[in-house]
Design an enzyme around this catalytic site. Structure first.
Site, mmCIF file in Angstrom:
data_model
loop_
_atom_site.group_PDB
_atom_site.id
_atom_site.type_symbol
_atom_site.label_atom_id
_atom_site.label_comp_id
_atom_site.label_asym_id
_atom_site.label_seq_id
_atom_site.Cartn_x
_atom_site.Cartn_y
_atom_site.Cartn_z
ATOM 1 N N GLY A 168 24.323 80.931 35.729
ATOM 2 C CA GLY A 168 22.944 80.722 35.292
ATOM 3 C C GLY A 168 22.156 81.994 35.525
ATOM 4 O O GLY A 168 22.730 83.063 35.735
ATOM 5 N N CYS A 185 29.757 82.363 32.487
ATOM 6 C CA CYS A 185 30.457 82.369 33.762
ATOM 7 C C CYS A 185 31.102 81.000 34.015
ATOM 8 O O CYS A 185 30.603 79.972 33.575
ATOM 9 C CB CYS A 185 29.565 82.687 34.953
ATOM 10 N N LYS A 207 33.302 84.140 11.642
ATOM 11 C CA LYS A 207 34.654 84.122 12.229
ATOM 12 C C LYS A 207 35.279 85.517 12.155
ATOM 13 O O LYS A 207 35.848 86.009 13.121
ATOM 14 C CB LYS A 207 35.588 83.134 11.497
HETATM 15 C C1 F6R Z 1 31.224 81.005 16.967
HETATM 16 C C2 F6R Z 1 30.786 80.436 18.199
HETATM 17 C C3 F6R Z 1 29.336 80.464 18.546
HETATM 18 C C4 F6R Z 1 28.870 79.052 18.921
HETATM 19 C C5 F6R Z 1 27.408 79.062 19.385
HETATM 20 C C6 F6R Z 1 26.901 77.671 19.681
HETATM 21 O O1 F6R Z 1 32.603 80.974 16.828
HETATM 22 O O2 F6R Z 1 31.566 79.913 18.936
HETATM 23 O O3 F6R Z 1 28.574 80.979 17.489
HETATM 24 O O4 F6R Z 1 29.023 78.241 17.801
HETATM 25 O O5 F6R Z 1 27.279 79.854 20.526
HETATM 26 O O6 F6R Z 1 27.679 77.027 20.636
HETATM 27 P P1 F6R Z 1 27.618 75.464 20.838
HETATM 28 O O7 F6R Z 1 28.186 74.828 19.628
HETATM 29 O O8 F6R Z 1 28.440 75.216 22.065
HETATM 30 O O9 F6R Z 1 26.176 75.111 21.031
#
Ligand code: F6R
Length: 585
Positions: A96, A2, A468
């Site tokens: 949250g 959100c 991806k």
């Molecule tokens: C894949 C993607 C997610 C994030 C994961 C961790 O393209 O975006 O798998 O890599 O949710 O997010 P961060 O790096 O923000 O902790």
């Protein structure tokens, strides 16, 4: 998940609506806005994505708005935020999860409070009303009382029909405050107000801010006293948060990588020295992250093994607490995260801190929760990553991990040069690989499943490639270590089954022998390598850059994933069911 925004200033509703558009990568199944006109709060909510322009006219200088990624309750107008108290005087937006909402709701219902949604968030404004009515508290004190009753995570903004201002508070969900000329902003993320101000104050957990009468005051909720906060100047620029001439943020962010890799290399020397000291002192290094950041962690473990004698292992942050008997004061945690707000990672870091481990974070968002929990932060400097899929943050993470491993090995200048050459080459590679990826995407668009294989650091790269592809094109994809194919997945191979083979000088012999095994069973092979091979039905050439090969070889697959999404008519920036910054467990 959100996105929330609150604005105190002229023309607040239109500004809040436009700011919401900058936050819709955080959730996009419904949205809403509340504005205070004279002494009345007016609400407007809709399901679906944000429209081009704000469909209603508000003449207001106080507005709060929200874009939702549903957790509690389905996607309906009632469940969309802002939520309003039973007496219609208090509105709130929340990001949250309130874990004890059911018991709070029940006790409020017993006192005849009315609820219209299935959400956890609706208890928040009602609780404030309760303290104003039954304990005769003023608005600010009632908010503080209400917050003290909440269990869970929140970034929450409040307005009251008789109060010309906004109250904001944070505990476990992101919230940053923008300080403009005669106006104040509260947002989940900086791009929301970057077009108005670059001055920001980052709230820590259990802090509250009150903006009214052209002033802002900050309070520590634990110590129950007013505090002074430092104003920081945001280094991100507006263009980074705009699509510019690109059709989507995903392709823009893929194209940015030569630049962002170079920016990731620019780590302050003292920070690298501090990191080397922490790494050398540790008995074991644990690299942790989620999703793409986990794939980068695993690639990093290979970098450390290749370049150093350090014991470095990668773990999914969400599984990390299972290592309860292995983590101690001699462990060093390297926490990888683009957003700095991923709940599973925050839990893992808190768990490691309890065990007295030291924490280095590799993080993109300044002031985020992880930066506040770590002993040392290495900033990715990648600028805002707006597409829900991580692309540039992956290559930035790899760059910093490679830099760390080479620094420990005393090979910084050699490896830095290799990375710089790779970054320059990526500028040439992208347009060439893009054409190929577009053509291959056309051929693969009807595939039901795609395998990706690689060995050594190309194994996590295969996993990242598969992630991806599945996230954005919804084609099932799996990344495997080449050697593992014969232990099961080879059973899937039949005529024309697409397999992407990632190889390089270092891994070619063994990876191509795996390719032989599947080719003889009919697989259609897309080779990504520096040398073409007769096994390949399609080929994308990438040059060799020694330790930095992974940085280069991921590019064609990112492009392929993008074009698969376009071929299938999907919106690449906002894949279904996903949101950037996963603040739920
Ligand atoms: C894949 C993607 C997610 C994030 C994961 C961790 O393209 O975006 O798998 O890599 O949710 O997010 P961060 O790096 O923000 O902790």
């Amino acid at each position: 998940m959100c996105g929330i925004i609150g604005i105190l200033g002229e023309n607040s509703a239109v500004k809040a609506f436009n700011a919401l558009k900058k936050l819709d990568y955080r959730g996009y199944d419904s949205w809403g806005i509340a504005s205070k006109e004279k002494n009345e709060i007016t609400l407007f909510k809709q399901t679906g994505k944000l429209p081009e322009i704000l469909p209603v006219k508000f003449n207001s200088n106080v507005s709060i708005a929200h874009t939702r990624w549903a957790t509690h309750g389905s996607v309906t107008e009632f469940n969309a935020h802002p939520h309003i108290s039973s007496n219609k005087k208090i509105a709130a937006v929340h990001n949250g999860i309130i874990e004890n909402f059911e018991e709070l709701k029940e006790s409020l219902k017993e006192q005849n409070y009315e609820f219209y949604s299935e959400t956890d968030s609706e208890v928040i404004p009602n609780l404030v009303q309760f303290y104003m009515e039954f304990e005769k508290k003023d608005f600010i004190t009632a908010v503080i009382r209400a917050l003290s009753k909440l269990e869970g995570n929140y970034a929450v903004l409040f307005m009251h029909e008789d109060f010309n201002g906004i109250i904001a508070a944070k505990n476990g969900s992101p919230l940053v405050c923008g300080i403009g000329e005669n106006e104040f902003f509260f947002a989940s993320d900086v791009p929301a107000f970057l077009s108005h101000t670059k001055k920001a104050v980052y709230l820590n957990d259990l802090e509250l801010a009150v903006a009214s009468n052209n002033k802002i005051h900050f309070f520590d909720l634990k110590k129950n006293k007013e505090i002074q906060k430092e104003t920081k100047i945001i280094e991100w620029n507006l263009e980074q948060a705009e699509k510019g001439n690109y059709a989507h943020f995903m392709i823009k962010e893929i194209y940015e990588q030569p630049e962002t890799i170079k920016l990731a290399l620019e780590q302050p020397k003292e920070k690298i020295n501090e990191a080397i000291e922490l790494i050398n002192k540790a008995e074991t290094v644990f690299l942790i992250g989620c999703g793409t950041s986990f794939n980068a962690s695993l690639t990093g473990a290979y970098f450390f093994s290749e370049l150093t004698k350090i014991k470095a292992f990668a773990f999914n942050a969400s599984e990390f607490s299972a290592l309860k008997n292995s983590i101690n004061e001699k462990s060093l945690i390297i926490a990888l995260t683009q957003s700095g707000e991923t709940a599973d990672l925050i839990d893992a870091v808190k768990f490691a801190k309890e065990k007295k481990s030291k924490i280095i974070s590799i993080v993109n968002v300044m002031g985020s929760s992880i930066t506040q929990l770590s002993d040392l932060n290495l900033m990715m400097n990648a600028g805002p990553e707006i597409c829900v899929l991580s692309t540039k943050s992956f290559s930035s993470q790899l760059t910093i991990l490679l830099l760390l491993a080479s620094a420990v090995a005393g090979k910084t200048s050699e490896v830095k040069k290799i990375i710089l050459n790779a970054a320059n080459y990526i500028t040439e590679l992208i347009p060439i690989a893009e054409k190929k990826a577009e053509k291959i995407a056309e051929e693969l668009k009807n595939a039901e499943s795609i395998l990706v294989i690689g060995r050594k650091e190309f194994y996590p790269l295969a996993m990242e490639s598969a992630l991806k592809i599945k996230e954005v094109s919804y084609i099932h994809a799996e990344g495997y270590a080449g050697g593992e194919l014969k232990h099961g997945p080879i059973a899937l191979i039949e005529k024309d089954f697409p397999v992407i083979v990632l190889s390089s000088e270092k891994t070619r012999v063994n990876t191509l022998s795996n390719a032989h095994e599947i080719k003889s069973r009919g697989a259609k092979i897309i080779g990504i390598d520096s040398i073409e091979n007769k096994l390949f039905n399609e080929f994308i050439e990438v040059k060799e850059f020694s330790y930095a090969n992974a940085l280069v070889s991921i590019i064609p697959v990112q492009l392929l994933a993008y074009y698969l999404a376009l071929e299938k008519g999907f919106e690449p920036d906002k894949p279904r069911n996903l949101a950037k910054s996963v603040t739920v467990r």
